[in-house]
Design an enzyme around this catalytic site. Sequence first.
Site, PDB file in Angstrom:
ATOM      1  CE  LYS A  29      74.267  53.490 181.871  1.00  0.00           C
ATOM      2  NZ  LYS A  29      73.443  54.869 181.608  1.00  0.00           N
ATOM      3  CE1 TYR A  73      70.809  50.788 183.477  1.00  0.00           C
ATOM      4  CE2 TYR A  73      70.210  52.187 181.583  1.00  0.00           C
ATOM      5  CZ  TYR A  73      70.877  52.202 183.088  1.00  0.00           C
ATOM      6  OH  TYR A  73      71.057  53.406 183.621  1.00  0.00           O
TER       7      TYR A  73
HETATM    8  P1  NDP Z   1      73.655  65.094 184.671  1.00  0.00           P
HETATM    9  O1  NDP Z   1      74.020  66.014 183.639  1.00  0.00           O
HETATM   10  O2  NDP Z   1      72.363  65.329 185.376  1.00  0.00           O
HETATM   11  O3  NDP Z   1      74.739  65.080 185.606  1.00  0.00           O
HETATM   12  C1  NDP Z   1      76.039  65.023 185.464  1.00  0.00           C
HETATM   13  C2  NDP Z   1      76.931  65.885 186.424  1.00  0.00           C
HETATM   14  O4  NDP Z   1      78.301  65.888 185.961  1.00  0.00           O
HETATM   15  C3  NDP Z   1      76.662  67.463 186.078  1.00  0.00           C
HETATM   16  O5  NDP Z   1      75.384  67.766 187.099  1.00  0.00           O
HETATM   17  C4  NDP Z   1      77.777  68.016 186.672  1.00  0.00           C
HETATM   18  O6  NDP Z   1      77.832  68.163 188.081  1.00  0.00           O
HETATM   19  C5  NDP Z   1      78.650  67.198 186.352  1.00  0.00           C
HETATM   20  N1  NDP Z   1      79.599  67.669 185.102  1.00  0.00           N
HETATM   21  C6  NDP Z   1      80.837  67.945 185.216  1.00  0.00           C
HETATM   22  N2  NDP Z   1      81.334  68.283 183.827  1.00  0.00           N
HETATM   23  C7  NDP Z   1      80.113  68.462 183.122  1.00  0.00           C
HETATM   24  C8  NDP Z   1      79.875  68.733 181.742  1.00  0.00           C
HETATM   25  N3  NDP Z   1      80.962  69.130 180.913  1.00  0.00           N
HETATM   26  N4  NDP Z   1      78.566  68.508 181.138  1.00  0.00           N
HETATM   27  C9  NDP Z   1      77.635  68.209 182.067  1.00  0.00           C
HETATM   28  N5  NDP Z   1      77.829  67.710 183.230  1.00  0.00           N
HETATM   29  C10 NDP Z   1      79.174  67.810 183.789  1.00  0.00           C
HETATM   30  O7  NDP Z   1      73.733  63.362 184.202  1.00  0.00           O
HETATM   31  P2  NDP Z   1      73.186  62.049 184.983  1.00  0.00           P
HETATM   32  O8  NDP Z   1      73.120  62.113 186.309  1.00  0.00           O
HETATM   33  O9  NDP Z   1      71.964  61.847 184.211  1.00  0.00           O
HETATM   34  O10 NDP Z   1      74.126  61.201 184.374  1.00  0.00           O
HETATM   35  C11 NDP Z   1      75.292  61.139 185.170  1.00  0.00           C
HETATM   36  C12 NDP Z   1      76.063  59.583 184.968  1.00  0.00           C
HETATM   37  O11 NDP Z   1      75.176  58.671 185.681  1.00  0.00           O
HETATM   38  C13 NDP Z   1      76.160  59.203 183.406  1.00  0.00           C
HETATM   39  O12 NDP Z   1      77.412  58.313 183.513  1.00  0.00           O
HETATM   40  C14 NDP Z   1      75.155  58.233 183.231  1.00  0.00           C
HETATM   41  O13 NDP Z   1      75.311  57.279 182.384  1.00  0.00           O
HETATM   42  C15 NDP Z   1      74.782  57.584 184.811  1.00  0.00           C
HETATM   43  N6  NDP Z   1      73.527  57.340 184.987  1.00  0.00           N
HETATM   44  C16 NDP Z   1      73.277  55.997 185.517  1.00  0.00           C
HETATM   45  C17 NDP Z   1      71.992  55.661 185.750  1.00  0.00           C
HETATM   46  C18 NDP Z   1      71.822  54.299 186.396  1.00  0.00           C
HETATM   47  O14 NDP Z   1      70.458  53.625 186.396  1.00  0.00           O
HETATM   48  N7  NDP Z   1      72.833  53.628 186.811  1.00  0.00           N
HETATM   49  C19 NDP Z   1      70.922  56.200 185.469  1.00  0.00           C
HETATM   50  C20 NDP Z   1      71.255  57.778 185.078  1.00  0.00           C
HETATM   51  C21 NDP Z   1      72.357  58.334 184.708  1.00  0.00           C
HETATM   52  P3  NDP Z   1      78.299  69.257 189.133  1.00  0.00           P
HETATM   53  O15 NDP Z   1      77.149  70.445 188.376  1.00  0.00           O
HETATM   54  O16 NDP Z   1      78.144  68.768 190.147  1.00  0.00           O
HETATM   55  O17 NDP Z   1      79.633  69.668 188.442  1.00  0.00           O
END
Ligand code: NDP
Length: 396
Positions: free
Chosen positions: A155, A243
């Site tokens: 989401k 949420y």
């Molecule tokens: P993060 O920034 O921690 O993780 C995103 C990951 O995406 C990065 O670590 C990276 O992984 C990859 N990525 C690829 N391209 C990019 C870019 N241009 N910029 C940044 N990251 C990139 O975010 P979150 O983990 O907090 O969020 C990720 C998703 O999860 C979102 O959609 C968020 O809305 C969702 N979410 C859902 C929650 C829930 O309760 N359901 C709670 C928190 C977040 P890599 O290094 O492996 O390439």
Amino acid sequence: MKDTELSRRDLLNAARVGALGAATIGSLGAQVAAAATGPQPHGAGLFGIEALPDPLARRVRWAVVGLGNFAVGQMIPAFLQAQHARITAFVSGNPGKAADLAARYGVTRLYSYDTFDQIAHDPEVDCVYIALPVGLHAEFTIRALKAGKHVLCEKPMASTSAECRAMIAAAQSAGRQLGVAYRVHFDPFNIAAADMIKAGDFGTVRHLIAENCLEIDPAYPPHVWRLTRALGGGGSMFDYGIYGLNGCLMMAPDTTPIDVSAIYTTPRGDTRFAQVEGGVQWRMRFAGGMTAQGTSSYAGAHVNRLLVAGTGGSLAMDPANVYDRNRALRRRPKEPDLVIDTVASQPQFAGQIDGFSLAARDNVPHRTPGEMGLRDITLIEAIYRSADAGGAPVKV
Ligand code: NDP
């Protein structure tokens, strides 16, 4: 026996038998209802006693795309508790991190964003979990569907309703499942709350009030992209207020919103919010007379609650939809107040993984389909339209 112990048992019993009310918004609502009212596969092991876990060879095989804070901290560990799923592949732009996690979790297949499309030829991947920034959800979901895989996308579903529609169309033409990762629909506490409301425990529901505030930190890497339009899609409403919106519609017995109005509450002069809104307050009216309202903010710490007010009592859920230990206060006339405290950690993550795995494997409807994600983004767009127009009601 203490009230809290009694209520927890009642809560879990209620969750066991619960069925989910489907939410509607015009024709979109009908699509959500059609997609979400079929057999509802819980993770069979949600309460630990219903079934033995599947042998590894029978488990649905998953690729995790984006190894960020949420995937690494919550979802990937939850696969170890899942009964019907296992991870077989990681997709990352960071080979060192991917290799380290692969060693920890026994994952042998590694892809980059450039080589991602090769999963089309990987028989060891059935489902793809997208945990990327929002601005990348549509692209990677559609690529995964074109590769013939089922997709569970985080989401909010995408940056625009047009992207959501393209994702749904891609799932339809691929003949694959598309779900949005609304974990709360797999949380026994929230399922039980929805069941209590549906059973009439609070009389006729008149008002729903949702409040979701977090203090966003522009120096914290997972928050950096959230403050950009291109990767965040929108601001606090997209990321956190959703949420509350989705929670109201999960709890709402009157499922036909007719209009929304909203105002922005972004703090004046706050340089964090050059591209996306820092806060919004919205109100929604329903065909049957019920109202819902929400506060969403990136400038206010640690608020996550949902109040259900009915003619026969109220349920104050606080916190309502966090990862662990959701709680509530039930108040009814002439009865002692009841504290509902779930105490133990919630199995919502593993339940969500198992629920989608079974939907994909058995080709049955998923509880949180793409149509639900589209409904919510459509409503958020209406909220923004109203706020852009200074608060005038927008029909939905
Ligand atoms: P993060 O920034 O921690 O993780 C995103 C990951 O995406 C990065 O670590 C990276 O992984 C990859 N990525 C690829 N391209 C990019 C870019 N241009 N910029 C940044 N990251 C990139 O975010 P979150 O983990 O907090 O969020 C990720 C998703 O999860 C979102 O959609 C968020 O809305 C969702 N979410 C859902 C929650 C829930 O309760 N359901 C709670 C928190 C977040 P890599 O290094 O492996 O390439």
